[in-house]
Design an enzyme around this catalytic site. Structure first.
Site, PDB file in Angstrom:
ATOM      1  N   THR A   1       0.840  -1.206   0.000  1.00  9.32           N
ATOM      2  CA  THR A   1       0.000   0.000   0.000  1.00  9.32           C
ATOM      3  C   THR A   1       0.878   1.260   0.000  1.00  9.32           C
ATOM      4  O   THR A   1       1.967   1.246   0.558  1.00  9.32           O
ATOM      5  CB  THR A   1      -0.860  -0.026   1.279  1.00  9.32           C
ATOM      6  OG1 THR A   1      -1.816  -1.054   1.147  1.00  9.32           O
ATOM      7  CG2 THR A   1      -1.563   1.290   1.547  1.00  9.32           C
TER       8      THR A   1
ATOM      9  N   ASP B   1      -8.383  -1.620   5.619  1.00  6.67           N
ATOM     10  CA  ASP B   1      -8.388  -0.372   6.392  1.00  6.67           C
ATOM     11  C   ASP B   1      -8.153   0.865   5.529  1.00  6.67           C
ATOM     12  O   ASP B   1      -8.544   1.974   5.905  1.00  6.67           O
ATOM     13  CB  ASP B   1      -7.298  -0.425   7.476  1.00  6.67           C
ATOM     14  CG  ASP B   1      -5.916  -0.635   6.857  1.00  6.67           C
ATOM     15  OD1 ASP B   1      -5.782  -1.507   5.964  1.00  6.67           O
ATOM     16  OD2 ASP B   1      -4.977   0.088   7.244  1.00  6.67           O
TER      17      ASP B   1
ATOM     18  N   THR C   1      -0.312   1.096   6.781  1.00  7.25           N
ATOM     19  CA  THR C   1      -0.157  -0.067   5.898  1.00  7.25           C
ATOM     20  C   THR C   1       0.005  -1.306   6.763  1.00  7.25           C
ATOM     21  O   THR C   1       0.690  -1.248   7.781  1.00  7.25           O
ATOM     22  CB  THR C   1       1.058   0.078   4.959  1.00  7.25           C
ATOM     23  OG1 THR C   1       1.286  -1.194   4.319  1.00  7.25           O
ATOM     24  CG2 THR C   1       2.337   0.487   5.688  1.00  7.25           C
ATOM     25  N   GLY C   2      -0.632  -2.377   6.375  1.00 12.18           N
ATOM     26  CA  GLY C   2      -0.496  -3.596   7.173  1.00 12.18           C
ATOM     27  C   GLY C   2      -1.701  -4.480   6.997  1.00 12.18           C
ATOM     28  O   GLY C   2      -2.486  -4.305   6.046  1.00 12.18           O
TER      29      GLY C   2
HETATM   30  N1  ASP Z   1      -3.694  -2.393   4.621  1.00 17.62           N
HETATM   31  C1  ASP Z   1      -3.978  -2.959   3.337  1.00 17.62           C
HETATM   32  C2  ASP Z   1      -5.215  -3.818   3.426  1.00 17.62           C
HETATM   33  O1  ASP Z   1      -5.383  -4.523   4.400  1.00 17.62           O
HETATM   34  C3  ASP Z   1      -2.861  -3.785   2.796  1.00 17.62           C
HETATM   35  C4  ASP Z   1      -1.532  -3.084   2.707  1.00 17.62           C
HETATM   36  O2  ASP Z   1      -1.176  -2.293   3.580  1.00 17.62           O
HETATM   37  O3  ASP Z   1      -0.798  -3.333   1.731  1.00 17.62           O
HETATM   38  O4  ASP Z   1      -5.978  -3.837   2.503  1.00 17.62           O
END
Ligand code: ASP
Length: 339
Positions: A204, A235, A255-256
């Site tokens: 992300t 999120d 991000t996570g």
């Molecule tokens: N937070 C993002 C999600 O759960 C994924 C990411 O951070 O790459 O959709």
């Protein structure tokens, strides 16, 4: 001053739209921070060539926003244009190069928040919008809504004359291979276990900027998580979870593993810890990532800026693509977690 003139001035000021202008007003301090995703980013798995590609793209992106802020542009413009650079790059999980869902298609999520007015806009599950962050800003500015989803989001973007693309534009070989790998694992072990999900790389992208008028903006753009099903939403498009901005406190982009970031209301919680407990942006970010998200079993990271330009880049993963620049011209670009 004549009484009549005083009354006119008083009337003029009381007619100004309500704003949350508690930020850093009368200085020329500005600041910008970006991320390109957190996760199991290990030096031993990274070629020198890939490392250079990521660093160069992070540098290109942050310099776009930095130039806008330096020339007294708004934090909104800085966040949008910076994120556009990362959305257009196949390196990150946003726009071109977004991860693929179970059906092999992209479903794009993005959100934006203005810390001065507390206005916000978001899109989720779009599949045609070249630059999802620009669509999120258009939802905020040109619709009565905060979040649009699916084909409606694509139709709205088209009505705003934003560029649309066919599926093939977004899909890269690298993401197709990742989807095959996850599906193979799913078939061979029946369930994808938590340990496996914890080794994901979250690509992300996000940006938080403080402009010379003391206004903070935050934005986040993503393709979500590989192999997602049932129109799963993470999120990133949720105000308060993946994105938040308030001139009184800070701006945040996350991000996570999205499910944990939603349950921890990560971005708003950082702002609330600052507002109600008087914590610094670094303390608040550390508590939310290490004491809240991690204790629930989730992983990931955040970038945040307070209204003085102080920065936090916090993660509980092996790395997070990230960069920061301030008005003194200091530039930091990093991939791996600090030891
Ligand atoms: N937070 C993002 C999600 O759960 C994924 C990411 O951070 O790459 O959709």
């Amino acid at each position: 001053m004549p009484f009549k003139l005083m009354l006119i001035l008083l009337f003029f000021y009381s007619c100004q739209s309500p704003k949350n202008d508690i930020g850093n007003k009368d200085t020329s301090v500005f600041s910008i921070v970006i991320h390109g995703g957190a996760g199991t980013i290990l030096k031993k798995n990274m070629t020198k060539e890939m490392e250079i590609k990521y660093i160069n793209k992070l540098e290109e992106a942050i310099e776009v926003g930095y130039e806008i802020l330096k020339n007294d542009g708004s934090s909104q413009e800085a966040v949008e244009k910076t994120i556009n650079v990362m959305e257009d790059s196949p390196l990150f999980n946003a726009g071109k190069g977004a991860v693929l869902n179970f059906d092999g298609n992209v479903e794009l999520d993005a959100s934006f928040m203005n810390g001065s007015t507390l206005d916000a806009g978001a899109i989720s599950g779009a599949s045609k919008i070249k630059n999802p962050i620009s669509a999120a800003i258009a939802v905020m500015n040109n619709s009565p809504h905060v979040m649009l989803s699916g084909t409606g989001a694509d139709e709205f973007a088209s009505s705003q004359k934003l560029e649309l693309k066919q599926n093939s534009y977004f899909i890269t070989e690298r993401r197709s291979r990742s989807l095959d790998k996850v599906k193979f694992k799913e078939n061979s072990t029946v369930i994808i276990d938590k340990e496996y999900l914890l080794t994901q790389k979250y690509g992300t992208v996000g940006c938080v900027a403080l402009d010379q008028n003391g206004n903070i903006s935050s934005g986040t753009s993503t393709g979500g998580m590989t192999n997602k099903k049932w129109n799963r939403i993470g999120d990133a498009p949720i105000i308060g979870a993946g994105t938040y901005a308030n001139n009184k406190t800070c701006g945040v982009s996350a991000t996570g593993w999205g499910e944990f970031f939603i349950r921890s209301v990560v971005a708003y919680d950082i702002s609330a810890l600052m507002e109600y407990k008087g914590l610094s942006v670094q303390e608040a970010s550390r508590i939310v990532i290490h004491d809240k998200v991690a204790k629930l079993g989730g992983n990931g990271g955040v970038i945040a800026l307070d209204n003085k330009g102080n920065v936090a880049m916090e993660m509980n993963t092996a790395g997070m693509y990230r960069a920061h620049m301030d008005s003194k011209g200091t530039k930091i670009i990093k991939i791996y977690a600090d030891k």
